[in-house]
Design a protein around this motif. Structure first.
Motif, PDB file in Angstrom:
ATOM      1  N   GLN A  25      40.741  78.302 -13.147  1.00  0.00           N
ATOM      2  CA  GLN A  25      40.813  76.860 -13.348  1.00  0.00           C
ATOM      3  C   GLN A  25      41.231  76.163 -12.059  1.00  0.00           C
ATOM      4  OE1 GLN A  25      40.313  74.482 -16.342  1.00  0.00           O
ATOM      5  NE2 GLN A  25      40.040  73.685 -14.281  1.00  0.00           N
ATOM      6  N   CYS A  28      38.195  76.016  -9.532  1.00  0.00           N
ATOM      7  CA  CYS A  28      37.135  75.093  -9.970  1.00  0.00           C
ATOM      8  C   CYS A  28      37.589  73.645  -9.804  1.00  0.00           C
ATOM      9  CB  CYS A  28      36.766  75.373 -11.425  1.00  0.00           C
ATOM     10  SG  CYS A  28      35.914  76.944 -11.675  1.00  0.00           S
ATOM     11  N   SER A  29      38.850  73.360 -10.095  1.00  0.00           N
ATOM     12  CA  SER A  29      39.373  72.014  -9.879  1.00  0.00           C
ATOM     13  C   SER A  29      39.474  71.705  -8.388  1.00  0.00           C
ATOM     14  CB  SER A  29      40.753  71.874 -10.534  1.00  0.00           C
ATOM     15  OG  SER A  29      40.674  72.074 -11.923  1.00  0.00           O
ATOM     16  N   THR A 119      30.698  77.560 -12.836  1.00  0.00           N
ATOM     17  CA  THR A 119      31.881  76.980 -13.469  1.00  0.00           C
ATOM     18  C   THR A 119      31.664  76.775 -14.962  1.00  0.00           C
ATOM     19  OG1 THR A 119      32.445  75.843 -11.409  1.00  0.00           O
ATOM     20  CG2 THR A 119      33.493  75.048 -13.420  1.00  0.00           C
ATOM     21  N   ILE A 123      34.538  78.655 -17.242  1.00  0.00           N
ATOM     22  CA  ILE A 123      35.656  77.864 -17.733  1.00  0.00           C
ATOM     23  C   ILE A 123      35.852  77.946 -19.252  1.00  0.00           C
ATOM     24  CG2 ILE A 123      36.485  75.496 -18.050  1.00  0.00           C
ATOM     25  CD1 ILE A 123      37.249  76.725 -15.400  1.00  0.00           C
ATOM     26  N   VAL A 126      37.931  80.819 -20.225  1.00  0.00           N
ATOM     27  CA  VAL A 126      39.338  80.678 -19.835  1.00  0.00           C
ATOM     28  C   VAL A 126      40.159  80.155 -21.008  1.00  0.00           C
ATOM     29  CG1 VAL A 126      40.942  79.334 -18.409  1.00  0.00           C
ATOM     30  CG2 VAL A 126      38.924  80.392 -17.362  1.00  0.00           C
ATOM     31  N   TYR A 127      39.654  79.121 -21.660  1.00  0.00           N
ATOM     32  CA  TYR A 127      40.409  78.490 -22.749  1.00  0.00           C
ATOM     33  C   TYR A 127      40.285  79.269 -24.052  1.00  0.00           C
ATOM     34  CZ  TYR A 127      41.420  74.694 -19.629  1.00  0.00           C
ATOM     35  OH  TYR A 127      41.905  73.975 -18.567  1.00  0.00           O
ATOM     36  N   ILE A 147      47.788  76.832 -17.157  1.00  0.00           N
ATOM     37  CA  ILE A 147      46.386  76.647 -16.770  1.00  0.00           C
ATOM     38  C   ILE A 147      46.097  75.197 -16.405  1.00  0.00           C
ATOM     39  CG2 ILE A 147      44.013  76.706 -17.638  1.00  0.00           C
ATOM     40  CD1 ILE A 147      44.814  79.186 -19.248  1.00  0.00           C
ATOM     41  N   SER A 148      46.547  74.264 -17.250  1.00  0.00           N
ATOM     42  CA  SER A 148      46.276  72.853 -16.961  1.00  0.00           C
ATOM     43  C   SER A 148      47.035  72.394 -15.719  1.00  0.00           C
ATOM     44  CB  SER A 148      46.647  71.985 -18.165  1.00  0.00           C
ATOM     45  OG  SER A 148      48.017  72.106 -18.478  1.00  0.00           O
ATOM     46  N   GLY A 151      45.140  73.613 -12.801  1.00  0.00           N
ATOM     47  CA  GLY A 151      43.934  72.808 -12.671  1.00  0.00           C
ATOM     48  C   GLY A 151      44.236  71.477 -12.013  1.00  0.00           C
ATOM     49  N   ARG A 406      36.143  70.876 -22.320  1.00  0.00           N
ATOM     50  CA  ARG A 406      35.897  71.011 -20.877  1.00  0.00           C
ATOM     51  C   ARG A 406      34.739  70.120 -20.430  1.00  0.00           C
ATOM     52  NH1 ARG A 406      39.806  71.070 -19.227  1.00  0.00           N
ATOM     53  NH2 ARG A 406      40.414  70.626 -21.335  1.00  0.00           N
ATOM     54  N   ASN A 410      35.112  67.274 -17.564  1.00  0.00           N
ATOM     55  CA  ASN A 410      34.284  67.282 -16.363  1.00  0.00           C
ATOM     56  C   ASN A 410      33.346  66.081 -16.305  1.00  0.00           C
ATOM     57  OD1 ASN A 410      34.833  69.813 -14.748  1.00  0.00           O
ATOM     58  ND2 ASN A 410      34.553  70.698 -16.773  1.00  0.00           N
TER      59      ASN A 410
END
Length: 481
Positions: A25, A28-29, A119, A123, A126-127, A147-148, A151, A406, A410
Motif C-alpha cells: 500500500q 502504490c500510494s 496496482t 491492492i 491487501v485488504y 496499512i492506511s 498508504g 479501493r 483511487n
C-alpha cells in the motif's frame, strides 16, 4: 515465547504477513504522488509539457480506479496471494519501463498502464487478506490502521523521497527505487498464506468490468478536457454517466436473472457504507489535489527544484504521521464519526491557510502551516473511514467491498489530479496566482462535500463497535470472499 494470534497463528507470523501488505500500500500510494516533484525534470527530459505529466499522473490513478473492482473479483477466482504476486510483477515491469522511457508515450505505458494494472491486481488482496488473517476485534482495526497509515504516509512522503532521489541522481532513479521495493515485497511475501482456497468455478463478469472501466475513464477524461473544449468535456462526462448507469442497471438485471454480477447492488443500499465511501473519495481527492497543485506551483511558478519542493512537503508528512500514530488511541475514546468530522474541519482549515498565507508573499515557509494542518486532518480520518466501510459488511462480501472501496479511493485521487490540476494548468503561465487560488478554492469546495457526508454518519458507531461487527463473521463461515 511468542503469543498466539488469530486462527492459532503466532503473533510474529501475523506481523510478518502484515509487513508486505502494508509496504505494498505504501509503494502504490508513493507512486501516485512522487511524480509531482518531477514535473520540470520530466518535462525537460522527455520534451513534453506540464499538462503531459499531469495526464500521465492522472491516467495512472484512473487505471487503478477503473480496474480495482475487477481486480477484487479476480482475487476471489484465482486466489488472493496469486493475484497479489502477479500484480507486484506487473507493477515492477512498469516501473522499469518508466525508468528507461525515451518519451512520454513509453512513460504513460509503463507508469500509467502497467503500474496501474499491477496496482489494481495487488491492492484488493491487501485488504481482503488483512480481513481474513486478523479476525480479532482490536487486531483487525490495528492492522487496517497500519496499512492506511503507510498508504497516507506514502502519498505524503512521495514528494520528499522522490525529490531527494531526483536531485541526487535523476527522476528515472525514482522508478528504479519502486522496482527495488517491489522486489523486496515479493521476497517478504514468500511465507504469506491465503486462508481460503481460490474458487476457479466462480464466474467473472466481463461485461460489467468493461462497462465500469469505460464509464470511469470517460468521466475523468472529460474533466481533463475542460481547458481545451467545453463541448467535448460535457459530452465525455455525460457519456460516462450514461455508461455507469448502464453498468448499474446491468448488475441489477443479472442479479434478478440469478447470475453473478461484478458487484452486488446490496453494497449500495448500506447508508453508513455509502457515506463512508464519499468521505474516502474526498480524502484522497484532497491529498492528491493539494500535492499536485502545490508541487506544480512551486516548480513552474517559483522555479524550485525537486528536492526543495519535497522538503516543503515534510510539513504534510509530519502532520499525517503524527495523527496516524495517534489514531488508534483516539479511536478508543472518540467515535469514528467525530474523528472523520474533525479531520475534515482541520483539513479545510489547512486549505484556508494555503490560500490566506501563500498568495502575495514570496516566503516559502508560508506553505508549512497549511500543509501541516492538511496532514493532521487527513491522518486523523483515513483509518476511521476505511473501518466504517469494511466493517459495514460480513466477510462473504469483503472481496466486493474491498474492490469498491479501493476503486472509490483511487477515483478520488484521479479526480484530485484531474480537477485541481486542470484548473491550475489552464492559467499557471498567464495568471499563476489566480490559477493557484482558484484550484485551492475548488479543493475546499470538495472538502465541504466530505464534511457534509461525515455529519450524516451515525453518531453511535464507534471503532470498537464496527470492528465487532466485522469480527462477528469468521473466515470459516464465508462463502465466496
Amino acid at each position: 515465547m511468542a503469543g498466539t494470534g488469530e486462527a492459532g497463528r503466532p503473533r510474529t507470523a501475523l506481523r510478518r504477513a502484515l509487513l508486505p501488505l502494508a509496504l505494498a500500500q505504501f509503494i502504490c500510494s508513493f507512486a501516485g504522488s512522487n511524480m509531482n516533484v518531477m514535473i520540470n525534470d520530466i518535462s525537460e527530459d522527455l520534451d513534453t509539457t506540464v499538462q503531459g505529466v499531469q495526464v500521465a499522473i492522472t491516467l495512472f490513478l484512473l487505471v487503478m480506479a477503473a480496474l480495482m473492482i475487477p481486480g477484487g473479483k479476480l482475487s476471489d477466482k484465482y486466489g488472493r496471494k496469486r493475484c497479489f504476486l502477479i500484480g507486484l510483477v506487473i507493477y515492477g515491469i512498469g516501473a522499469l519501463m518508466s525508468a528507461v522511457s525515451p518519451g512520454l508515450g513509453v512513460l504513460i505505458l509503463g507508469n500509467s498502464i502497467f503500474e496501474g494494472v499491477g496496482t489494481a491486481l495487488l491492492i484488493p488482496p491487501v485488504y481482503i487478506l488483512t480481513t481474513l488473517l486478523f479476525t480479532e476485534i482490536t487486531s483487525r482495526a490495528r492492522a487496517f490502521g497500519v496499512i492506511s497509515a503507510l498508504g497516507g504516509i506514502g502519498a505524503a512522503a512521495g514528494p520528499l523521497i522522490g525529490g531527494v532521489i531526483t536531485s541526487a541522481i535523476s527522476w528515472r532513479a525514482a522508478f528504479v527505487f519502486q522496482a527495488v521495493v517491489i522486489a523486496a515485497i515479493i521476497w517478504l511475501s514468500r511465507d504469506l498464506r491465503d486462508p481460503l482456497p481460490a474458487d476457479r468455478t466462480r464466474p467473472f463478469d466481463v461485461g460489467g468490468s468493461v462497462l465500469s472501466a469505460v464509464g470511469l475513464v470517460l468521466v475523468v477524461t472529460g474533466i481533463l478536457a475542460a481547458d481545451q473544449n467545453l463541448a467535448l468535456m460535457l459530452g465525455l462526462i455525460v457519456a460516462g454517466a450514461l455508461v455507469l448507469t448502464w453498468f448499474f442497471l446491468s448488475m441489477r438485471a443479472k442479479e434478478r436473472a440469478g447470475r453473478e454480477a461484478l458487484l452486488p447492488t446490496s453494497l449500495f443500499r448500506n447508508r453508513t457504507s455509502n457515506l463512508g465511501l464519499v468521505t474516502q473519495n474526498v480524502q484522497w481527492l484532497l491529498l492528491t489535489g493539494v500535492s499536485f497543485v502545490v508541487s506544480a506551483y512551486l516548480q513552474v511558478v517559483r522555479g524550485y527544484d525537486a528536492i526543495q519542493t519535497g522538503v516543503i512537503f515534510t510539513a504534510m508528512t509530519a502532520g499525517l504521521l503524527a495523527s496516524s500514530l495517534a489514531a488508534e488511541r483516539l479511536a478508543k475514546r472518540r467515535s469514528q464519526r467525530l474523528l472523520i468530522l474533525t479531520g475534515f474541519v482541520v483539513t479545510l482549515f489547512g486549505i484556508g491557510a494555503l490560500l490566506a498565507l501563500v498568495i502575495g508573499t514570496p516566503n516559502v515557509w508560508a506553505f508549512a502551516p497549511g500543509l501541516l494542518f492538511i496532514g493532521l486532518g487527513l491522518g486523523l480520518m483515513l483509518t476511521p473511514s476505511i473501518n466504517v466501510v469494511q466493517s459495514s459488511f460480513a466477510d462473504e462480501l469483503q472481496g466486493e467491498i474491498s474492490g469498491l472501496s479501493r476503486s472509490i479511493s483511487n477515483l478520488g485521487s484521479s479526480l484530485g489530479a484531474a480537477v485541481a490540476g486542470t484548473v491550475l494548468v489552464a492559467g499557471i503561465t498567464s495568471t499563476p496566482e489566480r490559477a493557484y487560488g482558484l484550484a485551492m478554492t475548488v479543493l475546499a469546495a470538495c472538502g465541504l462535500i466530505g464534511l457534509l457526508a461525515s455529519i450524516f454518519l451515525p453518531r453511535t458507531i464507534t471503532t470498537a463497535q464496527a470492528s465487532e461487527s466485522a469480527a462477528a463473521h469468521p473466515p470459516e463461515a464465508m462463502g465466496t470472499a
